[in-house]
Design a protein around this motif. Structure first.
Motif, short mmCIF file in Angstrom:
data_model
loop_
_atom_site.label_atom_id
_atom_site.label_comp_id
_atom_site.label_asym_id
_atom_site.label_seq_id
_atom_site.Cartn_x
_atom_site.Cartn_y
_atom_site.Cartn_z
N GLY A 210 0.84 -1.21 0.00
CA GLY A 210 0.00 0.00 0.00
C GLY A 210 0.87 1.25 0.00
O GLY A 210 2.09 1.15 0.02
N VAL A 211 0.22 2.41 -0.02
CA VAL A 211 1.01 3.66 -0.02
C VAL A 211 1.44 3.98 1.41
O VAL A 211 1.02 3.32 2.36
CB VAL A 211 0.25 4.85 -0.66
N ASN A 212 2.27 5.00 1.55
CA ASN A 212 2.81 5.38 2.87
C ASN A 212 1.75 5.92 3.81
O ASN A 212 0.86 6.65 3.38
CB ASN A 212 3.82 6.51 2.67
N GLY A 213 1.86 5.58 5.08
CA GLY A 213 1.05 6.24 6.10
C GLY A 213 -0.38 5.76 6.23
O GLY A 213 -1.15 6.29 7.02
N VAL A 214 -0.75 4.74 5.46
CA VAL A 214 -2.14 4.27 5.52
C VAL A 214 -2.39 3.37 6.74
O VAL A 214 -3.53 3.10 7.10
CB VAL A 214 -2.55 3.51 4.24
N GLY A 215 -1.32 2.90 7.37
CA GLY A 215 -1.49 2.04 8.54
C GLY A 215 -1.03 0.61 8.29
O GLY A 215 -1.48 -0.32 8.96
N LYS A 216 -0.11 0.44 7.36
CA LYS A 216 0.36 -0.92 7.02
C LYS A 216 0.95 -1.63 8.22
O LYS A 216 0.53 -2.72 8.58
CB LYS A 216 1.41 -0.85 5.92
N SER A 217 1.96 -1.00 8.85
CA SER A 217 2.64 -1.74 9.91
C SER A 217 1.76 -1.88 11.15
O SER A 217 1.79 -2.93 11.81
CB SER A 217 4.01 -1.15 10.25
N THR A 218 0.95 -0.89 11.45
CA THR A 218 0.06 -1.01 12.61
C THR A 218 -0.92 -2.17 12.40
O THR A 218 -1.15 -2.99 13.30
CB THR A 218 -0.75 0.30 12.80
N ASN A 219 -1.47 -2.24 11.20
CA ASN A 219 -2.49 -3.27 10.97
C ASN A 219 -1.89 -4.65 10.73
O ASN A 219 -2.50 -5.66 11.09
CB ASN A 219 -3.44 -2.83 9.85
N LEU A 220 -0.67 -4.68 10.20
CA LEU A 220 0.06 -5.95 10.13
C LEU A 220 0.22 -6.49 11.56
O LEU A 220 0.04 -7.68 11.81
CB LEU A 220 1.41 -5.70 9.47
N PHE A 242 13.52 1.18 3.23
CA PHE A 242 13.59 2.47 2.58
C PHE A 242 13.36 3.60 3.57
O PHE A 242 14.17 4.50 3.72
CB PHE A 242 12.49 2.46 1.50
N ARG A 243 12.23 3.53 4.28
CA ARG A 243 11.84 4.65 5.16
C ARG A 243 12.56 4.52 6.50
O ARG A 243 12.45 3.49 7.18
CB ARG A 243 10.32 4.63 5.39
N SER A 244 13.28 5.56 6.89
CA SER A 244 14.04 5.47 8.13
C SER A 244 13.06 5.36 9.29
O SER A 244 12.01 6.00 9.31
CB SER A 244 14.97 6.67 8.25
N GLU A 248 12.65 0.01 13.17
CA GLU A 248 12.51 0.25 14.62
C GLU A 248 11.03 0.20 15.02
O GLU A 248 10.68 -0.32 16.07
CB GLU A 248 13.10 1.62 15.00
N GLN A 249 10.18 0.73 14.16
CA GLN A 249 8.75 0.72 14.45
C GLN A 249 8.24 -0.73 14.58
O GLN A 249 7.49 -1.06 15.50
CB GLN A 249 8.02 1.43 13.29
N LEU A 250 8.72 -1.57 13.69
CA LEU A 250 8.30 -2.98 13.76
C LEU A 250 8.88 -3.64 15.01
O LEU A 250 8.23 -4.50 15.63
CB LEU A 250 8.77 -3.74 12.52
N TRP A 378 -11.22 2.92 9.64
CA TRP A 378 -12.66 2.70 9.51
C TRP A 378 -13.39 3.39 10.65
O TRP A 378 -14.55 3.77 10.52
CB TRP A 378 -12.88 1.18 9.56
N ASP A 379 -12.72 3.55 11.78
CA ASP A 379 -13.33 4.19 12.94
C ASP A 379 -13.61 5.67 12.69
O ASP A 379 -14.42 6.29 13.36
CB ASP A 379 -12.42 4.04 14.18
N ILE A 380 -12.93 6.24 11.70
CA ILE A 380 -13.05 7.69 11.50
C ILE A 380 -14.20 8.03 10.55
O ILE A 380 -14.72 9.13 10.57
CB ILE A 380 -11.71 8.26 10.97
N VAL A 381 -14.63 7.07 9.74
CA VAL A 381 -15.57 7.43 8.68
C VAL A 381 -17.04 7.31 9.07
O VAL A 381 -17.92 7.68 8.30
CB VAL A 381 -15.33 6.62 7.38
N VAL A 402 -11.17 -4.81 8.63
CA VAL A 402 -11.07 -3.35 8.69
C VAL A 402 -10.37 -2.97 9.99
O VAL A 402 -10.51 -3.66 11.01
CB VAL A 402 -12.47 -2.65 8.60
N GLY A 403 -9.60 -1.90 9.93
CA GLY A 403 -8.90 -1.39 11.11
C GLY A 403 -9.77 -0.33 11.76
O GLY A 403 -10.25 0.58 11.08
N THR A 404 -9.98 -0.44 13.07
CA THR A 404 -10.92 0.47 13.73
C THR A 404 -10.28 1.25 14.87
O THR A 404 -10.97 1.66 15.80
CB THR A 404 -12.12 -0.33 14.27
N GLY A 405 -8.96 1.43 14.84
CA GLY A 405 -8.32 2.19 15.91
C GLY A 405 -6.86 1.84 16.00
O GLY A 405 -6.30 1.21 15.09
N GLN A 406 -6.24 2.25 17.10
CA GLN A 406 -4.79 2.13 17.17
C GLN A 406 -4.29 1.04 18.12
O GLN A 406 -3.09 0.89 18.28
CB GLN A 406 -4.20 3.48 17.55
N THR A 407 -5.19 0.29 18.75
CA THR A 407 -4.70 -0.80 19.61
C THR A 407 -4.73 -2.12 18.82
O THR A 407 -5.34 -2.20 17.74
CB THR A 407 -5.55 -0.97 20.90
#
Ligand code: GDP
Length: 426
Positions: A210-220, A242-244, A248-250, A378-381, A402-407
């Protein structure tokens, strides 16, 4: 702390957790459900509005045949869409002419729900085709002087119900998955397939794109949480070289996830680990090494995190296609935001097309596209869930989650009926 151990067998030492706030990582109210067989299933997404007012209005009116309606149902009791549909009253057989204004407003309604314009138009065309020439209401003529008010209203409501039903059928058809959405079943069947005595079992592999910032690593990571709750051992392959900060985030996710249930492992092995080779290296090669590492070390699943990229960047899309053709993952999941409306369709269709066009070129794999979608934020829409419709329309593939938040528990499955209800709501 013990309440945060979601594994089924929980020998754990929580003393070493330190200052990490595990409560912030897991929303206990949104934990999934354990089935009789011990499987951990994420919850279904539920649309907040309990009853669909419009459907209620229709069924009430049609069922109270012995009692004249106390008053003419207001436009709002049929919903915004209903007020428009009310213009159709008087038609015996629906014509294109009758439908034109109704369909225009239906299109606007769909776009308000975030359905991409082009797709809203296609849906309306389909509804038009299914209705032109259809006899509605079973009444003679609304303009006829002898028609009573009650009869008139019944005809009006029946007409509205017909058009609404056609839209609902069309949306349901688009959203209904043509391939299985049961990812766990697919994983279990691969992991239990027979092997010869010399063969090592290959792990099940899922690439997140997917594109950057959509929530790939959080939802993975949310998917990883679900998998480890199901007793599977997961290796996360850090292929965003690629992205610095990506690695570390993972690493943080893996540390968190390790504390949320790995001690349930009875074999003394961790439930989740990170495979990383730093930055600047070839992502396809790292994924390959990770899969071999997983195979040799008894991991069940490899989750491949890929670098975000713009759908129009051909060199980067070619690199992603190479990762796919070299590693032939069991599933390619496109991660896209629910927020972006038309943009979501553009991203998804270009990812799908580029993967198909470029992943067949190396001669190793066949050109293949996206296998399913994970729709984030999905929680935002709220009820503007049209991206789900647009995305299934362009690929014919299912929305797996669908992803519905940050936990880690903010992951849901979609039921088609719930999405249809949200789209039809006012
Ligand atoms: P990536 O660049 O695609 O890997 O995106 P990240 O996983 O880093 O996520 C980007 C931001 O979106 C972070 O702040 C996440 O917490 C947030 N995020 C991810 N998924 C969701 C979601 O389902 N709902 C909400 N509200 N935020 C999310």
């Amino acid at each position: 702390m013990a309440s945060l151990d979601f594994s089924s067998d929980k020998p754990r030492d929580v003393g070493s957790i330190g200052s990490l706030d595990l409560h912030a990582l897991v929303d206990e109210t949104s934990l999934g459900i354990r089935t009789k067989d011990g499987l951990y299933e994420v919850k279904d997404w539920e649309f907040g509005q309990v009853a669909n007012e419009a459907d209620d209005a229709v069924s009430q009116a049609l069922n109270t045949t012995n009692r004249p309606p106390a008053e003419k149902p207001s436009a709002t009791s049929l919903g915004g869409l209903g007020s428009v549909l009310a213009r159709l009253t008087g038609s015996k057989v629906l014509t294109q002419e009758d439908l034109r204004p109704v369909l225009e407003d239906m299109k606007q309604h769909l776009m308000k729900k975030n359905v991409a314009k082009e797709i809203a138009e296609k849906i309306c065309e389909g509804v038009e085709e299914s209705l032109v020439g259809k006899r509605v209401g079973g009444f003679q003529s609304a303009s006829h002087a002898f028609i009573g008010v009650r009869h008139y209203l019944m005809a009006l409501i029946a007409t509205n119900a017909t058009v609404r039903q056609a839209l609902s059928t069309s949306i349901t058809r688009i959203l209904t998955p043509k391939t299985s959405t049961d990812l766990l079943l697919s994983i279990r069947s691969k992991l239990s397939s027979p092997l010869s005595s010399t063969q090592l079992r290959l792990p099940y592999t899922i690439a997140f794109v997917g594109v950057n910032g959509v929530g790939k690593s959080t939802n993975l990571s949310k998917v990883c949480f679900w998998l480890i709750q199901n007793g599977l051992r997961v290796l996360i392959a850090a292929c965003d070289t690629f992205r610095s900060g990506a690695v570390e985030q993972l690493r943080v996710h893996v540390r968190n996830l390790s504390m949320l249930g790995i001690n349930g492992a009875t074999d003394g092995k961790g439930r989740v680990e990170l495979y990383e080779r730093g930055y600047g290296k070839d992502a396809a090669g790292i994924a390959k090494e990770a899969i071999a590492f997983a195979r040799d070390n008894d991991f069940d699943i490899v989750l491949i995190d890929t670098a975000g990229r713009m759908q129009d960047n051909e060199p980067l899309m070619r690199a992603l296609a190479k990762l796919v053709s070299v590693n032939n993952p069991d599933k390619i999941i496109f991660v896209g935001e629910a927020l972006v409306g038309n943009e979501a369709v553009d991203q998804l269709s270009k990812f799908d097309r580029a993967l198909r066009d470029f992943s067949g070129l190396s001669g190793i794999g066949k050109g293949r596209g996206v296998d399913g979608m994970l729709v984030t934020k999905w929680d935002i829409v709220d009820d503007k869930v049209g991206a789900a419709l647009s995305m299934t329309y362009v690929t014919g593939q299912p929305i797996l989650f669908v992803g519905t938040g940050q936990t880690y528990t903010d992951l849901r499955q979609l039921r088609v009926a719930n999405v249809v209800q949200a789209i039809l709501s006012d």
